[in-house]
Motif scaffolding. Structure first.
Motif, PDB file in Angstrom:
ATOM      1  N   GLY A 255      -2.614   6.993  -6.196  1.00 52.87           N
ATOM      2  CA  GLY A 255      -1.681   7.349  -7.264  1.00 52.87           C
ATOM      3  C   GLY A 255      -0.532   6.386  -7.461  1.00 52.87           C
ATOM      4  O   GLY A 255       0.391   6.709  -8.203  1.00 52.87           O
ATOM      5  N   LEU A 256      -0.582   5.205  -6.846  1.00 52.79           N
ATOM      6  CA  LEU A 256       0.498   4.248  -7.082  1.00 52.79           C
ATOM      7  C   LEU A 256       0.409   3.731  -8.516  1.00 52.79           C
ATOM      8  O   LEU A 256      -0.672   3.349  -8.972  1.00 52.79           O
ATOM      9  CB  LEU A 256       0.403   3.071  -6.114  1.00 52.79           C
ATOM     10  CG  LEU A 256       0.713   3.371  -4.655  1.00 52.79           C
ATOM     11  CD1 LEU A 256       0.502   2.117  -3.808  1.00 52.79           C
ATOM     12  CD2 LEU A 256       2.126   3.872  -4.494  1.00 52.79           C
TER      13      LEU A 256
ATOM     14  N   GLY B 137       0.117   1.542 -11.658  1.00 51.74           N
ATOM     15  CA  GLY B 137      -0.324   0.175 -11.902  1.00 51.74           C
ATOM     16  C   GLY B 137      -1.385  -0.336 -10.947  1.00 51.74           C
ATOM     17  O   GLY B 137      -1.831  -1.467 -11.088  1.00 51.74           O
ATOM     18  N   LEU B 138      -1.791   0.463  -9.969  1.00 54.18           N
ATOM     19  CA  LEU B 138      -2.787   0.016  -8.998  1.00 54.18           C
ATOM     20  C   LEU B 138      -4.091   0.778  -9.210  1.00 54.18           C
ATOM     21  O   LEU B 138      -4.185   1.964  -8.931  1.00 54.18           O
ATOM     22  CB  LEU B 138      -2.291   0.230  -7.567  1.00 54.18           C
ATOM     23  CG  LEU B 138      -3.272  -0.164  -6.464  1.00 54.18           C
ATOM     24  CD1 LEU B 138      -3.645  -1.638  -6.554  1.00 54.18           C
ATOM     25  CD2 LEU B 138      -2.693   0.140  -5.101  1.00 54.18           C
ATOM     26  N   ASP B 139      -5.081   0.081  -9.710  1.00 53.58           N
ATOM     27  CA  ASP B 139      -6.407   0.659  -9.909  1.00 53.58           C
ATOM     28  C   ASP B 139      -7.088   0.723  -8.545  1.00 53.58           C
ATOM     29  O   ASP B 139      -7.223  -0.305  -7.874  1.00 53.58           O
ATOM     30  CB  ASP B 139      -7.202  -0.224 -10.866  1.00 53.58           C
ATOM     31  CG  ASP B 139      -8.532   0.366 -11.265  1.00 53.58           C
ATOM     32  OD1 ASP B 139      -9.144   1.089 -10.442  1.00 53.58           O
ATOM     33  OD2 ASP B 139      -8.983   0.093 -12.385  1.00 53.58           O
ATOM     34  N   PRO B 140      -7.532   1.880  -8.085  1.00 55.80           N
ATOM     35  CA  PRO B 140      -8.148   1.982  -6.756  1.00 55.80           C
ATOM     36  C   PRO B 140      -9.401   1.121  -6.598  1.00 55.80           C
ATOM     37  O   PRO B 140      -9.772   0.762  -5.488  1.00 55.80           O
ATOM     38  CB  PRO B 140      -8.498   3.460  -6.604  1.00 55.80           C
ATOM     39  CG  PRO B 140      -7.956   4.163  -7.783  1.00 55.80           C
ATOM     40  CD  PRO B 140      -7.423   3.164  -8.743  1.00 55.80           C
ATOM     41  N   ARG B 141     -10.046   0.730  -7.716  1.00 59.18           N
ATOM     42  CA  ARG B 141     -11.228  -0.126  -7.631  1.00 59.18           C
ATOM     43  C   ARG B 141     -10.880  -1.532  -7.131  1.00 59.18           C
ATOM     44  O   ARG B 141     -11.746  -2.269  -6.697  1.00 59.18           O
ATOM     45  CB  ARG B 141     -11.915  -0.237  -8.996  1.00 59.18           C
ATOM     46  CG  ARG B 141     -12.456   1.089  -9.494  1.00 59.18           C
ATOM     47  CD  ARG B 141     -13.084   0.941 -10.856  1.00 59.18           C
ATOM     48  NE  ARG B 141     -12.056   0.543 -11.828  1.00 59.18           N
ATOM     49  CZ  ARG B 141     -12.308   0.084 -13.042  1.00 59.18           C
ATOM     50  NH1 ARG B 141     -13.554  -0.056 -13.461  1.00 59.18           N
ATOM     51  NH2 ARG B 141     -11.327  -0.231 -13.864  1.00 59.18           N
ATOM     52  N   TRP B 142      -9.613  -1.924  -7.212  1.00 60.50           N
ATOM     53  CA  TRP B 142      -9.204  -3.261  -6.772  1.00 60.50           C
ATOM     54  C   TRP B 142      -9.075  -3.348  -5.256  1.00 60.50           C
ATOM     55  O   TRP B 142      -9.078  -4.431  -4.685  1.00 60.50           O
ATOM     56  CB  TRP B 142      -7.854  -3.628  -7.360  1.00 60.50           C
ATOM     57  CG  TRP B 142      -7.778  -3.646  -8.839  1.00 60.50           C
ATOM     58  CD1 TRP B 142      -8.802  -3.610  -9.741  1.00 60.50           C
ATOM     59  CD2 TRP B 142      -6.587  -3.692  -9.607  1.00 60.50           C
ATOM     60  NE1 TRP B 142      -8.328  -3.635 -11.016  1.00 60.50           N
ATOM     61  CE2 TRP B 142      -6.959  -3.684 -10.967  1.00 60.50           C
ATOM     62  CE3 TRP B 142      -5.235  -3.736  -9.288  1.00 60.50           C
ATOM     63  CZ2 TRP B 142      -6.026  -3.736 -11.999  1.00 60.50           C
ATOM     64  CZ3 TRP B 142      -4.316  -3.790 -10.310  1.00 60.50           C
ATOM     65  CH2 TRP B 142      -4.706  -3.788 -11.652  1.00 60.50           C
TER      66      TRP B 142
END
Length: 70
Positions: free
Chosen positions: A11-12, A14-19
């Protein structure tokens, strides 16, 4: 001893978990036989899905700035 690498909190903004991924690297020399774990943000797969051209790589290594003097 340091804590092992881990994925960032969910849930941060701007941070896509796929990255987010963890990579392993076998040590050499004095670290032979030791496996290090590194957390990386890698957008290549997402760019490929979007058929966007990959034109470069940015490597950002973070740590205490004084470590370079030790």
């Amino acid at each position: 001893m340091t804590a092992p690498a881990a994925h960032p909190p969910v849930g941060l903004p701007g941070l896509d978990p796929r990255w987010s991924r963890i990579v392993e690297a076998e040590g050499r020399g004095l670290d032979a036989g030791v496996t290090r774990h590194w957390h990386c943000l890698d957008t290549a797969a997402v760019l490929e899905e979007a058929r966007a051209p990959i034109v470069g790589t940015i490597l950002a290594v973070h740590g205490n700035p004084t470590w370079s003097y030790l």
